[in-house]
Scaffold this motif. Structure first.
Motif, PDB file in Angstrom:
ATOM      1  N   GLY A  38       2.353  11.092   1.659  1.00 22.01           N
ATOM      2  CA  GLY A  38       1.371  10.661   2.636  1.00 22.01           C
ATOM      3  C   GLY A  38       1.941   9.858   3.800  1.00 22.01           C
ATOM      4  N   VAL A  39       3.252   9.973   4.016  1.00 18.85           N
ATOM      5  CA  VAL A  39       3.922   9.310   5.145  1.00 18.85           C
ATOM      6  C   VAL A  39       4.516  10.407   6.028  1.00 18.85           C
ATOM      7  N   PRO A  40       4.480  10.251   7.364  1.00 17.10           N
ATOM      8  CA  PRO A  40       5.169  11.242   8.201  1.00 17.10           C
ATOM      9  C   PRO A  40       6.637  11.351   7.774  1.00 17.10           C
ATOM     10  N   TRP A  41       7.076  12.579   7.540  1.00 19.88           N
ATOM     11  CA  TRP A  41       8.430  12.791   7.010  1.00 19.88           C
ATOM     12  C   TRP A  41       9.164  13.857   7.812  1.00 19.88           C
ATOM     13  N   SER A  42      10.480  13.776   7.758  1.00 17.32           N
ATOM     14  CA  SER A  42      11.355  14.850   8.244  1.00 17.32           C
ATOM     15  C   SER A  42      12.506  14.945   7.251  1.00 17.32           C
ATOM     16  N   VAL A  43      12.991  16.168   7.038  1.00 17.76           N
ATOM     17  CA  VAL A  43      14.160  16.361   6.175  1.00 17.76           C
ATOM     18  C   VAL A  43      15.259  16.991   7.013  1.00 17.76           C
ATOM     19  N   ILE A  44      16.410  16.326   7.070  1.00 18.90           N
ATOM     20  CA  ILE A  44      17.585  16.959   7.666  1.00 18.90           C
ATOM     21  C   ILE A  44      18.505  17.334   6.514  1.00 18.90           C
ATOM     22  N   ALA A  45      19.077  18.518   6.600  1.00 20.86           N
ATOM     23  CA  ALA A  45      19.794  19.070   5.461  1.00 20.86           C
ATOM     24  C   ALA A  45      21.184  19.529   5.894  1.00 20.86           C
ATOM     25  N   PRO A  46      22.176  18.613   5.834  1.00 22.06           N
ATOM     26  CA  PRO A  46      23.511  18.941   6.323  1.00 22.06           C
ATOM     27  C   PRO A  46      24.244  19.969   5.463  1.00 22.06           C
ATOM     28  N   ALA A  47      25.090  20.746   6.133  1.00 17.14           N
ATOM     29  CA  ALA A  47      25.990  21.689   5.466  1.00 17.14           C
ATOM     30  C   ALA A  47      27.166  20.904   4.870  1.00 17.14           C
ATOM     31  N   ALA A  48      28.267  21.589   4.570  1.00 17.58           N
ATOM     32  CA  ALA A  48      29.433  20.940   3.958  1.00 17.58           C
ATOM     33  C   ALA A  48      30.042  19.910   4.909  1.00 17.58           C
TER      34      ALA A  48
END
Length: 297
Positions: free
Chosen positions: A135-145
């Motif tokens: 219930g909180v504004p979220w963002s996911v960043i998903a780094p490579a190697a």
């Protein structure tokens, strides 16, 4: 100007994000279990406020998050285990939600939402799912190697002998990113909450095969480097988790749309593997005794 709480602030991703936020004029609350460490002292010197916080000590987390606008969240399975990572990651998200933070940016792993069967990707995906429901504004960043791993550990040991030891075939491409670019992208996402809220983005700044990486490393170091494929059976004797990761890299591949990222977000200042390699102090790195590399981020 934002006040951003940063977990893992003395590690590679949290440190890079703290530095990028400070450079952009924001306030950083650097959360660490060891506020007297040299890495914490360095952040203090750059203007960060360092707070002691432990994922397993809820009051310390609450105190550290109170009054912050946003949170940069990193969870790690290494040094603990994936069950601990999930428990700590969920506790962090819950504490941030209770503190009514305006935005949580969680750093995961590229492809972690694709059923990879890699333990430390699956654990991050469980934290991602918990975050989406918080219930909180979220963002996911998903780094490579991480490019930074090539200047430490077994890779650095091999480079001393002119060998790029890596558990993948010479011609299989791998998406790569340095910590500095993760920090720059995280800062962009934190600054543009409305644009990035509710989005999950795989990020990488280059894609290279182990054969190409060996050539780039050779040019940067100034002596010949040959790629040597480490058997995955050997990796498995050290870590089933890492063996599963290299199995995935080799069979499915860790594809990320680098071209689109560079086009859409040029302000990140993306670094190629060659950019990263030439910026390393190889004489200092290679002259270290192998045991020193364990503490090198």
């Amino acid at each position: 100007m934002l006040t951003v709480a940063v977990t893992g602030a003395t590690g590679a991703q949290g440190g890079a994000t703290s530095r990028a936020l400070l450079a952009a004029g924001h306030r950083v609350r650097a959360l660490t279990r060891r506020p007297d460490s040299p890495a914490a002292e360095a952040l203090r010197g750059l203007g960060a406020e360092v707070r002691r916080a432990d994922f397993d000590d809820r009051p310390s987390l609450e105190a550290a998050l109170t009054g912050a606008d946003s949170l940069f969240a990193v969870s790690t399975p290494f040094g603990t285990d994936t069950a601990t990572e999930v428990r700590q990651g969920k506790a962090l998200v819950d504490t941030a939600a209770e503190a009514r933070l305006e935005h949580i940016v969680f750093t995961s792993a590229a492809h972690a939402d694709r059923g990879t069967a890699i333990p430390h990707y699956e654990s991050k995906h469980l934290v991602e799912q918990h975050l989406r429901a918080a219930g909180v504004p979220w963002s996911v960043i998903a780094p490579a190697a991480f490019m930074d791993n090539y200047a430490s550990g077994w890779t650095l040991d091999g480079l001393r002998d002119g060998t790029f030891a890596w558990p993948m075939p010479a011609d299989r491409p791998l998406a790569l990113i340095p910590a500095a670019d993760i920090g720059a992208f995280a800062t962009l996402v934190l600054q543009r909450r409305d644009e990035f809220a509710g989005r999950r983005i795989d990020i990488a700044s280059d894609e290279r095969t182990p054969g190409q990486m060996a050539e780039i490393l050779a040019a940067a170091i100034g002596h010949p480097v040959a790629h040597q494929e480490v058997p995955r059976a050997y990796v498995r004797t050290r870590s089933a988790d890492l063996a599963a990761m290299f199995e995935y890299f080799t069979t499915v591949g860790l594809g990320v749309d680098v071209t689109a990222l560079r086009r859409d977000h040029p302000e990140v200042g993306w670094h190629t593997f060659a950019d990263w390699a030439v910026a390393q102090d190889w004489p200092a790195l290679l002259s270290r005794t192998p045991t020193d590399t364990r503490t090198h981020h």
